[in-house]
Design an enzyme around this catalytic site. Structure first.
Site, PDB file in Angstrom:
ATOM      1  N   PHE A   1      -2.318   5.452   3.008  1.00 44.46           N
ATOM      2  CA  PHE A   1      -1.605   4.371   3.704  1.00 44.46           C
ATOM      3  C   PHE A   1      -0.453   4.909   4.547  1.00 44.46           C
ATOM      4  CE2 PHE A   1      -3.019   2.182  -0.250  1.00 44.46           C
ATOM      5  CZ  PHE A   1      -3.627   1.068   0.286  1.00 44.46           C
TER       6      PHE A   1
ATOM      7  N   ASP B   1       7.348  13.937   2.010  1.00 44.53           N
ATOM      8  CA  ASP B   1       6.806  13.631   3.331  1.00 44.53           C
ATOM      9  C   ASP B   1       5.432  14.288   3.448  1.00 44.53           C
ATOM     10  OD1 ASP B   1       6.248  13.753   6.158  1.00 44.53           O
ATOM     11  OD2 ASP B   1       8.349  13.180   6.458  1.00 44.53           O
TER      12      ASP B   1
ATOM     13  N   LYS C   1      -4.600   5.787  15.178  1.00 48.41           N
ATOM     14  CA  LYS C   1      -5.645   5.300  14.255  1.00 48.41           C
ATOM     15  C   LYS C   1      -7.013   5.776  14.729  1.00 48.41           C
ATOM     16  CE  LYS C   1      -2.974   3.140  11.423  1.00 48.41           C
ATOM     17  NZ  LYS C   1      -2.717   3.782  10.147  1.00 48.41           N
TER      18      LYS C   1
ATOM     19  N   SER D   1      -7.184   0.050  11.491  1.00 41.59           N
ATOM     20  CA  SER D   1      -6.673  -1.238  11.956  1.00 41.59           C
ATOM     21  C   SER D   1      -7.615  -1.875  12.967  1.00 41.59           C
ATOM     22  CB  SER D   1      -5.318  -0.993  12.613  1.00 41.59           C
ATOM     23  OG  SER D   1      -4.914  -2.122  13.340  1.00 41.59           O
TER      24      SER D   1
ATOM     25  N   ASN E   1       8.925  -7.778  14.078  1.00 38.41           N
ATOM     26  CA  ASN E   1       8.014  -7.804  15.232  1.00 38.41           C
ATOM     27  C   ASN E   1       6.853  -8.748  14.972  1.00 38.41           C
ATOM     28  OD1 ASN E   1       9.169  -5.667  16.849  1.00 38.41           O
ATOM     29  ND2 ASN E   1       8.556  -4.309  15.183  1.00 38.41           N
TER      30      ASN E   1
ATOM     31  N   GLY F   1       1.288  -6.296  26.345  1.00 34.77           N
ATOM     32  CA  GLY F   1       0.325  -5.575  25.501  1.00 34.77           C
ATOM     33  C   GLY F   1      -0.478  -6.465  24.562  1.00 34.77           C
TER      34      GLY F   1
ATOM     35  N   TYR G   1       0.480   3.950  18.751  1.00 33.27           N
ATOM     36  CA  TYR G   1       0.180   3.665  17.344  1.00 33.27           C
ATOM     37  C   TYR G   1      -1.330   3.493  17.150  1.00 33.27           C
ATOM     38  CZ  TYR G   1      -0.776   0.753  13.284  1.00 33.27           C
ATOM     39  OH  TYR G   1      -1.341   0.231  12.150  1.00 33.27           O
TER      40      TYR G   1
HETATM   41  P1  NAD Z   1       4.619   0.150   5.463  1.00 31.24           P
HETATM   42  O1  NAD Z   1       5.523   0.746   6.477  1.00 31.24           O
HETATM   43  O2  NAD Z   1       5.140  -0.958   4.617  1.00 31.24           O
HETATM   44  O3  NAD Z   1       4.048   1.291   4.492  1.00 31.24           O
HETATM   45  C1  NAD Z   1       3.822   2.601   4.928  1.00 31.24           C
HETATM   46  C2  NAD Z   1       4.494   3.536   3.932  1.00 31.24           C
HETATM   47  O4  NAD Z   1       4.278   4.880   4.356  1.00 31.24           O
HETATM   48  C3  NAD Z   1       5.997   3.336   3.851  1.00 31.24           C
HETATM   49  O5  NAD Z   1       6.350   3.167   2.488  1.00 31.24           O
HETATM   50  C4  NAD Z   1       6.599   4.621   4.430  1.00 31.24           C
HETATM   51  O6  NAD Z   1       7.814   4.963   3.794  1.00 31.24           O
HETATM   52  C5  NAD Z   1       5.494   5.615   4.176  1.00 31.24           C
HETATM   53  N1  NAD Z   1       5.420   6.757   5.089  1.00 31.24           N
HETATM   54  C6  NAD Z   1       5.406   6.761   6.449  1.00 31.24           C
HETATM   55  N2  NAD Z   1       5.293   8.009   6.915  1.00 31.24           N
HETATM   56  C7  NAD Z   1       5.227   8.836   5.829  1.00 31.24           C
HETATM   57  C8  NAD Z   1       5.098  10.240   5.658  1.00 31.24           C
HETATM   58  N3  NAD Z   1       5.053  11.071   6.691  1.00 31.24           N
HETATM   59  N4  NAD Z   1       5.071  10.727   4.405  1.00 31.24           N
HETATM   60  C9  NAD Z   1       5.144   9.918   3.324  1.00 31.24           C
HETATM   61  N5  NAD Z   1       5.278   8.584   3.434  1.00 31.24           N
HETATM   62  C10 NAD Z   1       5.313   8.044   4.666  1.00 31.24           C
HETATM   63  O7  NAD Z   1       3.290  -0.303   6.236  1.00 31.24           O
HETATM   64  P2  NAD Z   1       2.072  -1.179   5.717  1.00 31.24           P
HETATM   65  O8  NAD Z   1       2.071  -2.461   6.455  1.00 31.24           O
HETATM   66  O9  NAD Z   1       2.028  -1.179   4.252  1.00 31.24           O
HETATM   67  O10 NAD Z   1       0.871  -0.315   6.305  1.00 31.24           O
HETATM   68  C11 NAD Z   1       0.177   0.656   5.534  1.00 31.24           C
HETATM   69  C12 NAD Z   1      -0.873   1.301   6.394  1.00 31.24           C
HETATM   70  O11 NAD Z   1      -1.751   0.294   6.911  1.00 31.24           O
HETATM   71  C13 NAD Z   1      -0.315   2.024   7.624  1.00 31.24           C
HETATM   72  O12 NAD Z   1      -1.072   3.191   7.850  1.00 31.24           O
HETATM   73  C14 NAD Z   1      -0.521   1.026   8.737  1.00 31.24           C
HETATM   74  O13 NAD Z   1      -0.640   1.660   9.985  1.00 31.24           O
HETATM   75  C15 NAD Z   1      -1.837   0.379   8.322  1.00 31.24           C
HETATM   76  N6  NAD Z   1      -2.017  -0.961   8.885  1.00 31.24           N
HETATM   77  C16 NAD Z   1      -1.049  -1.916   8.729  1.00 31.24           C
HETATM   78  C17 NAD Z   1      -1.215  -3.176   9.311  1.00 31.24           C
HETATM   79  C18 NAD Z   1      -0.149  -4.216   9.181  1.00 31.24           C
HETATM   80  O14 NAD Z   1      -0.169  -5.165   9.967  1.00 31.24           O
HETATM   81  N7  NAD Z   1       0.773  -4.132   8.238  1.00 31.24           N
HETATM   82  C19 NAD Z   1      -2.379  -3.472  10.019  1.00 31.24           C
HETATM   83  C20 NAD Z   1      -3.356  -2.491  10.135  1.00 31.24           C
HETATM   84  C21 NAD Z   1      -3.167  -1.228   9.563  1.00 31.24           C
HETATM   85  N1  UFG Z   2       3.777 -13.707  17.950  1.00 30.32           N
HETATM   86  C1  UFG Z   2       4.631 -14.661  18.449  1.00 30.32           C
HETATM   87  N2  UFG Z   2       5.959 -14.538  18.158  1.00 30.32           N
HETATM   88  C2  UFG Z   2       6.467 -13.544  17.394  1.00 30.32           C
HETATM   89  C3  UFG Z   2       5.575 -12.561  16.887  1.00 30.32           C
HETATM   90  C4  UFG Z   2       4.243 -12.666  17.200  1.00 30.32           C
HETATM   91  O1  UFG Z   2       4.206 -15.586  19.133  1.00 30.32           O
HETATM   92  O2  UFG Z   2       7.683 -13.483  17.194  1.00 30.32           O
HETATM   93  C5  UFG Z   2       2.338 -13.824  18.221  1.00 30.32           C
HETATM   94  C6  UFG Z   2       1.741 -12.655  18.995  1.00 30.32           C
HETATM   95  O3  UFG Z   2       1.851 -12.880  20.367  1.00 30.32           O
HETATM   96  C7  UFG Z   2       0.291 -12.670  18.498  1.00 30.32           C
HETATM   97  C8  UFG Z   2       0.418 -13.153  17.033  1.00 30.32           C
HETATM   98  O4  UFG Z   2       1.676 -13.820  16.973  1.00 30.32           O
HETATM   99  O5  UFG Z   2      -0.465 -13.608  19.215  1.00 30.32           O
HETATM  100  C9  UFG Z   2       0.381 -12.043  16.016  1.00 30.32           C
HETATM  101  O6  UFG Z   2       1.350 -11.058  16.360  1.00 30.32           O
HETATM  102  P1  UFG Z   2       1.778  -9.907  15.319  1.00 30.32           P
HETATM  103  O7  UFG Z   2       2.830  -9.099  15.993  1.00 30.32           O
HETATM  104  O8  UFG Z   2       2.094 -10.501  13.997  1.00 30.32           O
HETATM  105  O9  UFG Z   2       0.422  -9.083  15.139  1.00 30.32           O
HETATM  106  P2  UFG Z   2      -0.464  -8.279  16.191  1.00 30.32           P
HETATM  107  O10 UFG Z   2      -1.840  -8.876  16.122  1.00 30.32           O
HETATM  108  O11 UFG Z   2       0.171  -8.188  17.497  1.00 30.32           O
HETATM  109  O12 UFG Z   2      -0.475  -6.811  15.566  1.00 30.32           O
HETATM  110  C10 UFG Z   2      -0.632  -6.591  14.163  1.00 30.32           C
HETATM  111  C11 UFG Z   2       0.099  -5.318  13.772  1.00 30.32           C
HETATM  112  C12 UFG Z   2      -0.602  -4.117  14.352  1.00 30.32           C
HETATM  113  C13 UFG Z   2      -2.045  -4.130  13.961  1.00 30.32           C
HETATM  114  C14 UFG Z   2      -2.679  -5.427  14.403  1.00 30.32           C
HETATM  115  C15 UFG Z   2      -4.138  -5.514  13.970  1.00 30.32           C
HETATM  116  O13 UFG Z   2       1.437  -5.346  14.208  1.00 30.32           O
HETATM  117  O14 UFG Z   2      -0.026  -2.965  13.817  1.00 30.32           O
HETATM  118  O15 UFG Z   2      -1.973  -6.522  13.829  1.00 30.32           O
HETATM  119  O16 UFG Z   2      -4.268  -5.219  12.643  1.00 30.32           O
HETATM  120  F1  UFG Z   2      -2.688  -3.108  14.547  1.00 30.32           F
END
Ligand code: NAD
Ligand code: UFG
Length: 339
Positions: free
Chosen positions: A82, A60, A155, A126, A200, A296, A151
């Site tokens: 990440f 961790d 960032k 993000s 989600n 939101g 969240y």
């Molecule tokens: P993910 O949850 O698949 O990967 C994150 C990894 O971090 C996981 O494997 C988890 O086990 C590990 N982790 C979490 N907390 C930890 C800790 N304290 N110590 C060690 N490991 C830890 O998520 P992802 O989609 O691959 O996202 C990676 C990064 O990108 C994150 O920081 C996320 O916030 C950022 N991000 C993701 C998205 C998206 O839509 N997926 C968008 C923008 C930014």
């Molecule tokens: N949406 C639906 N139905 C669903 C899920 C999503 O209509 O079941 C819609 C949302 O309203 C939105 C679009 O699809 O208009 C995308 O939604 P996501 O939840 O896939 O993505 P968001 O843009 O809300 O958020 C994502 C990540 C955040 C990140 C952000 C920008 O969840 O962590 O993208 O990178 F910060």
């Protein structure tokens, strides 16, 4: 520079794809992950794809004592951070866990980087830092005020901490990568996004409807001021996003301080456009119901991709169709998850 790179969160969705691209580019990634949102079997999958098994520590990042052992054991110049919790809705319910885990990890990491003179950090930020943007595409110099959820706030805070850290320690370098919405999966179908419980995010929800795990998609509102009333986002193939990290690493050879880059496509796609693209790419009907707006949510967010092209020589190459095909391929190949 040696070719080892510390990758926190490297077994996660974006991390695992990035580890593959790092290996393909000749780097030697060292993964630190506590597996709170990923599986150890991802390592087998990475090995299957690349022929190489990355070094892995189940640690961790908030645990300084444990994390320090990695800095003692391994020699590396750069870190890609990440690791973090990422569920927007959960962060509203459990803000302290999000601040503790995300901000706490970053603080421990920077402290250890300073102690062991590890100079370069790439941080997973993000598009969420831009909140509800005044205009699109969003440029990196857009004003950053407050996020709409804890969240997103983590960032913003971590970006500021890295900026301050680099200012105070001028021989250190920071790259803040602000991601658009990653979708898709590696073309092998071996790694991809595996949400726990009901997804989600839009694409994993669509693939679970397609495979019959979920009945229909709820489209959250069709009364936004957009092309068809549904929300517009910048969807980027996760492999393109992963390659952006390899390009960013090269930037550390230059004389930089702390710089932010959008990793997006410069293109917006609505919910219904994505649904129809998925249907067309995979020849599957996705039943959907229009429901009320999700609390939101914003109408439109897509990112300018110009700065990353100019300064990192990176751009997204894969299409929405590639994303839809690869997301589905991963779902079909992993009906019961990665095992
Ligand atoms: P993910 O949850 O698949 O990967 C994150 C990894 O971090 C996981 O494997 C988890 O086990 C590990 N982790 C979490 N907390 C930890 C800790 N304290 N110590 C060690 N490991 C830890 O998520 P992802 O989609 O691959 O996202 C990676 C990064 O990108 C994150 O920081 C996320 O916030 C950022 N991000 C993701 C998205 C998206 O839509 N997926 C968008 C923008 C930014
Ligand atoms: N949406 C639906 N139905 C669903 C899920 C999503 O209509 O079941 C819609 C949302 O309203 C939105 C679009 O699809 O208009 C995308 O939604 P996501 O939840 O896939 O993505 P968001 O843009 O809300 O958020 C994502 C990540 C955040 C990140 C952000 C920008 O969840 O962590 O993208 O990178 F910060």
């Amino acid at each position: 520079m040696n070719n080892k790179v510390l990758v926190t969160g490297g077994t996660g969705y974006i991390g695992s794809h990035s580890v593959v691209e790092l290996i393909n580019a000749g780097y030697e990634p060292i993964i630190v992950d506590n597996l709170c949102n990923s599986k150890i079997q991802v390592l087998d999958r990475i090995e299957k794809i690349t022929g190489k098994r990355p070094t892995f520590y189940k640690i961790d990042c908030t645990n300084e004592e444990e994390f320090e052992k990695v800095f003692v054991n391994e020699k590396f110049d750069s870190v890609i951070h990440f690791a973090g919790l990422k569920a927007v809705g959960e962060s509203v319910i459990k803000p302290l866990e999000y601040y503790q885990n995300n901000v706490g990890s970053a603080l421990v990491l920077l402290k250890l980087m300073k102690k062991y003179n590890v100079k370069n950090i790439i941080f997973s930020s993000s598009a969420t830092v831009y909140g509800d943007p005044i205009s699109v595409p969003v440029y990196e110099n857009a004003e950053i005020k407050h996020a709409t959820n804890p969240y997103g706030e983590t960032k913003i805070i971590i970006e500021r901490i890295i900026e301050d850290f680099v200012k105070a320690n001028p021989s250190f370098k920071g790259i803040l990568l602000r991601y658009a919405n990653p979708i898709g999966a590696h073309k092998s179908g071996l790694i991809g996004e595996e949400p726990i419980g009901i997804p989600n995010n839009l694409m994993p929800y669509i693939t679970q409807v397609a495979i019959g795990k979920l009945d229909h998609l709820n489209v959250f509102g069709n009364d936004y001021n957009t092309i068809d009333g549904t929300g517009v986002r910048d969807y980027i193939h996760v492999v393109d996003l992963a390659k952006g990290h390899v390009s960013a690493l090269k930037k550390f050879k230059e004389d930089i301080t702390c710089v932010a880059y959008n990793l997006g496509t410069g293109r917006g796609t609505s919910v219904l456009e994505l649904v129809h693209a998925f249907e067309k790419a995979n020849n599957i009907k996705i039943p959907y119901v229009i429901t009320k707006r999700r609390f939101g949510d914003i109408a439109i967010n897509y990112l300018s991709a110009e700065k990353a092209l100019k300064e990192l020589n990176w751009k997204a190459n894969l299409t929405i169709e590639d994303c839809c095909r690869d997301s589905w391929n991963f779902q079909v190949n992993n009906k019961d998850g990665i095992k």
